[in-house]
Structures are given as C-alpha cells and as structure tokens.
Design a protein around this motif. Structure first.
Motif, PDB file in Angstrom:
ATOM      1  N   HIS A   1     -54.210 -17.157  22.085  1.00 10.29           N
ATOM      2  CA  HIS A   1     -55.279 -18.164  22.035  1.00 10.29           C
ATOM      3  C   HIS A   1     -55.924 -18.416  23.392  1.00 10.29           C
ATOM      4  O   HIS A   1     -56.820 -19.253  23.504  1.00 10.29           O
ATOM      5  CB  HIS A   1     -54.717 -19.500  21.514  1.00 10.29           C
ATOM      6  N   VAL A   2     -55.455 -17.728  24.416  1.00 11.84           N
ATOM      7  CA  VAL A   2     -55.897 -18.034  25.786  1.00 11.84           C
ATOM      8  C   VAL A   2     -57.045 -17.099  26.198  1.00 11.84           C
ATOM      9  O   VAL A   2     -57.063 -15.919  25.853  1.00 11.84           O
ATOM     10  CB  VAL A   2     -54.704 -17.922  26.762  1.00 11.84           C
ATOM     11  N   ALA A   3     -57.980 -17.668  26.956  1.00  9.70           N
ATOM     12  CA  ALA A   3     -59.183 -16.923  27.347  1.00  9.70           C
ATOM     13  C   ALA A   3     -58.883 -15.828  28.364  1.00  9.70           C
ATOM     14  O   ALA A   3     -58.089 -16.020  29.280  1.00  9.70           O
ATOM     15  CB  ALA A   3     -60.205 -17.887  27.939  1.00  9.70           C
ATOM     16  N   ASN A   4     -59.581 -14.704  28.179  1.00  7.67           N
ATOM     17  CA  ASN A   4     -59.584 -13.601  29.130  1.00  7.67           C
ATOM     18  C   ASN A   4     -61.016 -13.438  29.627  1.00  7.67           C
ATOM     19  O   ASN A   4     -61.964 -13.718  28.892  1.00  7.67           O
ATOM     20  CB  ASN A   4     -59.153 -12.312  28.423  1.00  7.67           C
ATOM     21  N   GLU A   5     -61.198 -12.984  30.841  1.00  3.89           N
ATOM     22  CA  GLU A   5     -62.562 -12.814  31.364  1.00  3.89           C
ATOM     23  C   GLU A   5     -62.818 -11.426  31.944  1.00  3.89           C
ATOM     24  O   GLU A   5     -63.873 -11.196  32.523  1.00  3.89           O
ATOM     25  CB  GLU A   5     -62.866 -13.900  32.404  1.00  3.89           C
ATOM     26  N   GLY A   6     -61.853 -10.526  31.734  1.00  6.34           N
ATOM     27  CA  GLY A   6     -62.077  -9.167  32.224  1.00  6.34           C
ATOM     28  C   GLY A   6     -61.364  -8.160  31.331  1.00  6.34           C
ATOM     29  O   GLY A   6     -60.935  -7.098  31.778  1.00  6.34           O
ATOM     30  N   LYS A   7     -61.247  -8.515  30.059  1.00  8.78           N
ATOM     31  CA  LYS A   7     -60.581  -7.656  29.098  1.00  8.78           C
ATOM     32  C   LYS A   7     -61.483  -7.452  27.900  1.00  8.78           C
ATOM     33  O   LYS A   7     -62.339  -8.304  27.608  1.00  8.78           O
ATOM     34  CB  LYS A   7     -59.254  -8.286  28.615  1.00  8.78           C
ATOM     35  N   LEU A   8     -61.297  -6.338  27.206  1.00  9.95           N
ATOM     36  CA  LEU A   8     -62.036  -6.141  25.963  1.00  9.95           C
ATOM     37  C   LEU A   8     -61.111  -5.636  24.886  1.00  9.95           C
ATOM     38  O   LEU A   8     -60.097  -4.976  25.160  1.00  9.95           O
ATOM     39  CB  LEU A   8     -63.207  -5.184  26.168  1.00  9.95           C
ATOM     40  N   ILE A   9     -61.472  -5.994  23.660  1.00 16.29           N
ATOM     41  CA  ILE A   9     -60.840  -5.433  22.477  1.00 16.29           C
ATOM     42  C   ILE A   9     -61.790  -4.385  21.933  1.00 16.29           C
ATOM     43  O   ILE A   9     -63.000  -4.633  21.826  1.00 16.29           O
ATOM     44  CB  ILE A   9     -60.622  -6.512  21.405  1.00 16.29           C
ATOM     45  N   ALA A  10     -61.262  -3.221  21.602  1.00  9.54           N
ATOM     46  CA  ALA A  10     -62.074  -2.187  20.967  1.00  9.54           C
ATOM     47  C   ALA A  10     -61.437  -1.813  19.643  1.00  9.54           C
ATOM     48  O   ALA A  10     -60.219  -1.610  19.580  1.00  9.54           O
ATOM     49  CB  ALA A  10     -62.167  -0.963  21.865  1.00  9.54           C
ATOM     50  N   VAL A  11     -62.241  -1.771  18.593  1.00 10.07           N
ATOM     51  CA  VAL A  11     -61.767  -1.202  17.335  1.00 10.07           C
ATOM     52  C   VAL A  11     -62.403   0.181  17.242  1.00 10.07           C
ATOM     53  O   VAL A  11     -63.629   0.312  17.361  1.00 10.07           O
ATOM     54  CB  VAL A  11     -62.155  -2.071  16.134  1.00 10.07           C
ATOM     55  N   VAL A  12     -61.557   1.188  17.112  1.00  9.12           N
ATOM     56  CA  VAL A  12     -62.045   2.577  17.171  1.00  9.12           C
ATOM     57  C   VAL A  12     -61.513   3.379  15.993  1.00  9.12           C
ATOM     58  O   VAL A  12     -60.449   3.077  15.437  1.00  9.12           O
ATOM     59  CB  VAL A  12     -61.620   3.261  18.497  1.00  9.12           C
ATOM     60  N   ALA A  13     -62.286   4.400  15.618  1.00  7.16           N
ATOM     61  CA  ALA A  13     -61.850   5.300  14.547  1.00  7.16           C
ATOM     62  C   ALA A  13     -60.606   6.046  15.004  1.00  7.16           C
ATOM     63  O   ALA A  13     -60.480   6.381  16.186  1.00  7.16           O
ATOM     64  CB  ALA A  13     -62.970   6.285  14.226  1.00  7.16           C
ATOM     65  N   PRO A  14     -59.651   6.312  14.073  1.00  6.86           N
ATOM     66  CA  PRO A  14     -58.384   6.938  14.492  1.00  6.86           C
ATOM     67  C   PRO A  14     -58.599   8.291  15.179  1.00  6.86           C
ATOM     68  O   PRO A  14     -57.863   8.630  16.107  1.00  6.86           O
ATOM     69  CB  PRO A  14     -57.603   7.085  13.180  1.00  6.86           C
TER      70      PRO A  14
ATOM     71  N   ALA B   1     -53.434 -14.508  38.595  1.00  5.14           N
ATOM     72  CA  ALA B   1     -54.840 -14.557  39.014  1.00  5.14           C
ATOM     73  C   ALA B   1     -55.744 -14.237  37.827  1.00  5.14           C
ATOM     74  O   ALA B   1     -55.344 -13.524  36.899  1.00  5.14           O
ATOM     75  CB  ALA B   1     -55.099 -13.558  40.138  1.00  5.14           C
ATOM     76  N   SER B   2     -56.937 -14.773  37.878  1.00 10.75           N
ATOM     77  CA  SER B   2     -57.928 -14.483  36.836  1.00 10.75           C
ATOM     78  C   SER B   2     -58.233 -12.999  36.806  1.00 10.75           C
ATOM     79  O   SER B   2     -58.227 -12.321  37.838  1.00 10.75           O
ATOM     80  CB  SER B   2     -59.215 -15.259  37.107  1.00 10.75           C
ATOM     81  N   ASP B   3     -58.555 -12.490  35.621  1.00 11.42           N
ATOM     82  CA  ASP B   3     -58.931 -11.085  35.473  1.00 11.42           C
ATOM     83  C   ASP B   3     -60.452 -10.898  35.484  1.00 11.42           C
ATOM     84  O   ASP B   3     -60.936  -9.802  35.184  1.00 11.42           O
ATOM     85  CB  ASP B   3     -58.346 -10.523  34.175  1.00 11.42           C
ATOM     86  N   SER B   4     -61.210 -11.936  35.861  1.00 12.36           N
ATOM     87  CA  SER B   4     -62.681 -11.875  35.783  1.00 12.36           C
ATOM     88  C   SER B   4     -63.222 -10.559  36.352  1.00 12.36           C
ATOM     89  O   SER B   4     -62.967 -10.217  37.509  1.00 12.36           O
ATOM     90  CB  SER B   4     -63.285 -13.064  36.548  1.00 12.36           C
TER      91      SER B   4
END
Lengths: 364, 364
Positions: A294-307, A221-224
């Motif tokens: 390469h596939v689209a996500n619609e309810g996910k995020l990438i975070a780059v954070v300080a260690p 199912a979509s993650d929207s």
C-alpha cells in the motif's frame, strides 16, 4: 526560436551544471520569499529572470510569453498533470523539485510516449527560504536534464504566511509517440506476467520515517527517478507484448494492480516470496504495521507483459540501473476476476485490497 | 477514444447543464474534504468518478489513465500554465474555478492559438466544504463549455488543515494554430495603435473590495471571461496587422505595456482621457489611492495593431459582447523607447511604470 531543433535531440541526457555559472539572483542565507515575488511586477520579473530562467533557460522558455509555442509533431500527444505537496520537502534520496519532475515524466512515459516538455507551476509561501528555493530549482533543472525533458513554461504564485506550506509544485507534461506501442490496462490478457522494476515502498517509508523522526539501523532513501529511458529499453525488446505499464505511487502496488484487474476484468495473483523489499524497509513496515503493497513508490514501475516476451523484457530491465532488481512477481489469471490475490509463504491465499482512505498524507 | 473527433468541432459552445443529471456523489451541507480524498485509494476514486468525471466527463477524460492520449494535430502547439490562489474564492462575477479556466484559456489565446485542452490540478485543504468544491467544479465545467475547451486530465491533492487555504487550482492548456498569425510583442512597430477591449481594473478592485469588506454605491464585479472567441474575430479581420495581444492580469495594463515597450524597443503613449474605467471602479481606486493601470484584469485584452487595420479590428471587437466597450487608448512612438508614458487630461505627460512589489496579493 527559429534555431530550435524540433527533434529535441540536442537536449542534455546527463547532468551538466558547469555551464550555468553563478546564479545572478543575489541570495543570502536569511532571504525569504516575499508577497512581491508573486505580484507580476519587478520583483516577480527578477525572480523569474535571475533564478528560473538562469536555471531552466532554453530557447523556448527564454521567450517568456504568456504561452510558449512548441514546434509541430506528427504523432499523437500524451498529456499529464500532477501537483506535489510532499512533506517534508527535503528527504533522503530527493526533494519536492526532482520528485515533481520525475512524477510527471513517469506518468507521461507509462502511456508509451517519450516525455518532451514540462511546465512548472509553483505556489510559494511567504517567508519560505530563498536558499531552499534555489536548491529545489537546481534539482528540477538536474532532474529535467536526466529525463531529457525541457521546462518550457512556468508560473509563480505567492500566498501569505500560514496559507500554504513552503512550496507546492505542479508539473504538467507533454510527450510524443516515437514508437507504435500503447500500453494500456485493457490490453492485459490471462496468462500475462506481472513484473516490477525493483524494491517496493522505499519512497513512502522514507517520507514517513523522516516526518516521524524515526531512525532505523540501515538508512533508507526515496527511489524517486525518471523511468522513461528504462521504458524505452523495455518497448524496444517487448514491443506489443508490453501490455500495460504503471508507476505505483499513491496507493502503492495494491492500488495499481487493482485498477489493472478491474479494467481488464481479470484476476492477478502475486507470489509473496518474490516481491522485492529492502530489509530496512521491510523492518520499518513491520515496526509500523504497514503493508508495503500500500506504500507509494516514485521510481518503480509495474509491467504486465505477454509470456513470450517476459524473459527478454526482464533482461532489458536488468540492463538499466533503475531496473537492476527487476523481477516477476505474479501472473494474470482467469480466476477471481477483478481482484488481486497473493499466495503467501505458508501456502495460503489472501486478497490484496485497495485502501479506503489515507495511510500516509502528503507522500508526493 | 476511436469515436472522438480530432477536429474538436462538436464541443459545446454554450452552457448546457441539462444533460448532467444529479451529481452521484452524495454531499450534505456539512461534508468536507478529508485527507483520504487525496490518498489514491477508494475515497480518491469516488471523488474523481462521482464529482470530477460527472462534471467534466468526455471520452478523453473518462479514460482515467495516468496521462491522456490526444489525437495528433498538424500545427504547432501553444502551451501555458497558471496556478490560481485567489482570496476570496467566491467573488462578484466569478469564483476561483471559472477564473482558473479563463486565465489559462486567455494565456493560450494571446499567442493566436485556439485553446483546445486543459488539465486541472487541485490542491484542497482538509476541512474544505464539499458543497463549495462542487460549486467550483460546476463553474469549471461551465467555463470550459463557453470557451470550447475540454478538460482531459487532472490531479487532486489534499493538504492537512492549516497548510493550504481552501483550494488552489492549477490549469495548464494546449492550443492549436488554426490561422497563420502569431501575435508577438517583437512585431510591434512605431505608428501602431494600442486598443483595449473594455474597462480597466474591474477584477482587482472587486477582489480587494470583497476582501476588505468595502461597499460602494454601485456594485462592481470581476470581468473574468474567456477571450478566445473575441480574438478569433479580431484575427479574422486584422490578420497580420494584429501585432501583439496580452491580457493585462497581475501588474495590470502598466506591466503589460511596459513589457511590450521593452521587448519591441519602442515608446507607448497613452491618452488618459480615452482609458475606459467604470465610475464605481474609478471611485474605489481613488478612495484607496490605487492607480487603475496597476490593477489586474481577468477578461480584458490589449491589442497592438497596425494603423491600417485598426478601425476594422475595433469594429470586430465591438461586435462581441466581451469587446463592446473596446477603444483605442494610445499609440506606439519612436520617442521614449522602452517606456510607457501618458498624456494627462491637463496636457502634461507622466511615466507609467511597473510596480516593484505587491499591491494586491492573491488577486488570481
């Protein structure tokens, strides 16, 4: 309008459909969109008043002028637009309506802003089912309530049969900054950690499977979903240590991270074994020869954070339903600047590139 | 972004194309939009960077994040959205590109706000000519310069051939209030004068003629134009006496005035003999049996003004090219509340109603 609170705090934060009563637009199963619904005449007014205002109604929208007047806010504004042309319009996990709300809410939220207002522009195809339109409108209403945004203005156009495809939706959003952090890819530093809020490729593989009529043993199912409340938790504990946020939609995680690496002039190294993918989605990707990065996500995020805030941010993510499967998937390095690489399970390293053209058209 | 002035005063107010150089996207006559241009991959990036950023580029847009951060403003905001699906996309007097800019600029300006920022969302059909797309993009750029608005964010989607119609454009605008007057139809009072900024029905009859391949003795052209500078002049001299403004687009003058009469609970009486219509447009309307009061305009406004400022506002309008043919066409009355009537040339009176359905599909 005088009674409208400028702090937006009375906006529902959970779905509440009980107060809406019966849709005043009489719709029978075979009713369809007519050219007259886009004319600016009485049919247009009925559709707007009896369907859109019924569903979305709030003191700002109810005013129904050519433009809505929004109360002054002290902060900078975040502003984002997205058109949605997903095919099929109904799919496991959502439909074009809640996808359109969540997509723009997420684009606004990735800047660190709190999404507050949305516009909705619909392009309807003559002959489109009014029953389906009503379902979509209700999904828009519910998604806006969950995301705590108000739909304050809109527009409807109708194109002749065969010149559109059921419904296209543009959403444009305005957000305000309630906290000082402005995540941006140029703030990424060597040594930062790369986190993801959950499993990859669910949306894209769901759309593709539905479109191609593929069935898998386990349903997918979509993650929207709207990620703004999750981001608020992350910024609460991570503060300035939350360097950059991105929702990896079209182009997937690969495109998002390549843009990060290029903008920041750093390398990003992923650990293949740590990347979370549902077994059914992994199976579908393998079956179709598609790289889940390469596939689209619609309810996910990438975070780059300080260690130094990485653990705390990860905990905050896991405390939210939408981040329950959050995990660290990589590290920012000084090697291979501008590139994304992946350490594979067998100890090798490969380049994770962006796609050149189209893999899955009309994914969102 | 630090260098971007928040007062927006350095925005060009006249067309300046000399600084743009050559479009870096190599386009030959037979190049067309591909599905890959909407993929979020490298083809998308090329189209965005080499065409859109080349044409629209400014420090806010150049940032190319998922949402743009706009500097704080002290005033309320005006917010408006419109999708444009006009057919044909090129017509005498304009094209879908400048129409889309002018339309939303006007919707924002009618609230008394100064339009400042626009988003552009394009839905392109696979196979659409890139040469035509470039022409449209250049028209968007020029129209934005004339209207003194900045295009700060955008989105591009591509749908498969036969599922769209060349190009649909959504524009969503934000305006700020630089003066205290808020024209609104509920401010209309009995005795007010009804003014129009120029001739009626030019846009609608141009589209219809072009679509049907009709030729008239005298050429006709769309009036598509941004009215915000004209409105600034009117508010300067009319102040609070400018009660309500409306651009009579879909549904024409009849729909706009009926909404005014209904909202304000007043009657509006028009003088047929005073309504300005170009002879060629009048001829086309008569030939086709169409009432010019129902036809869309895209560069005209209706103003309802207090009688004591009526002369001054009319003079201010006439001092602007876009209001050179401004004239008073009617009066607000206490009779026939909620209705619009017209005194005909032969001394009779008829009701001016809204259309129920569609007269001219895809007019904007």
């Amino acid at each position: 309008m005088a009674n409208f609170p400028s702090d937006g705090m009375d906006v529902n934060t959970e779905i509440n459909t009980s107060g809406f009563g019966t849709c005043p637009l009489p719709i029978s199963d075979h009713d369809t969109v007519q050219l007259g619904h886009g004319s600016g005449g009485q049919m247009s007014r009925e559709l707007i008043q009896d369907l859109f205002v019924w569903a979305f109604g709030n003191p700002l929208l109810d005013d129904l002028q050519d433009s809505v007047v929004l109360p002054a806010v002290a902060s900078d504004l975040a502003f984002s637009t997205d058109s949605f042309v997903v095919d099929p319009i109904f799919f496991p996990g959502g439909n074009i309506g809640n996808l359109a709300v969540n997509g723009t809410v997420n684009d606004v939220a990735m800047s660190g802003a709190t999404p507050r207002y949305l516009s909705i522009g619909m392009i309807l195809e003559e002959g489109f089912s009014l029953v389906d339109l009503k379902r979509i409108v209700e999904s828009i209403r519910d998604a806006a309530a969950i995301a705590s945004v108000q739909i304050v203005t809109g527009d409807t156009k109708v194109v002749d049969k065969g010149k559109g495809d059921k419904v296209f939706i543009n959403t444009t959003g305005i957000g305000v900054f309630e906290q000082p952090v402005r995540p941006r890819p140029d703030r990424i530093r060597v040594g930062d950690h790369v986190l993801i809020s959950g499993t990859l490729a669910d949306h894209g593989m769901t759309i593709l499977s539905k479109r191609e009529g593929l069935q898998f043993e386990m349903p997918i199912a979509s993650d929207s979903a709207a990620l703004n409340h999750l981001i608020a938790r992350m910024l609460d504990v991570g503060g300035e240590g939350v360097r950059a946020l991105r929702d990896p939609t079209r182009g997937g995680v690969a495109a998002a991270l390549n843009e990060f690496a290029e903008t920041a002039g750093v390398g990003i190294e992923l650990e293949e074994g740590s990347i979370p993918i549902l077994p059914a989605v992994r199976g579908a990707c393998e079956f179709l020869g598609i790289d889940p990065l390469h596939v689209a996500n619609e309810g996910k995020l990438i975070a780059v954070v300080a260690p130094e805030v990485s653990e705390a941010v990860l905990s905050a993510m896991k405390s939210d339903t939408l981040g329950a499967h959050a995990v660290r998937i990589g590290t920012v390095t000084s090697q291979t600047a501008g590139m994304v690489t992946m350490r594979t399970g067998i100890g090798g390293q490969r380049i994770v590139d962006m796609l050149v053209g189209e893999q899955l058209p009309r994914i969102c």
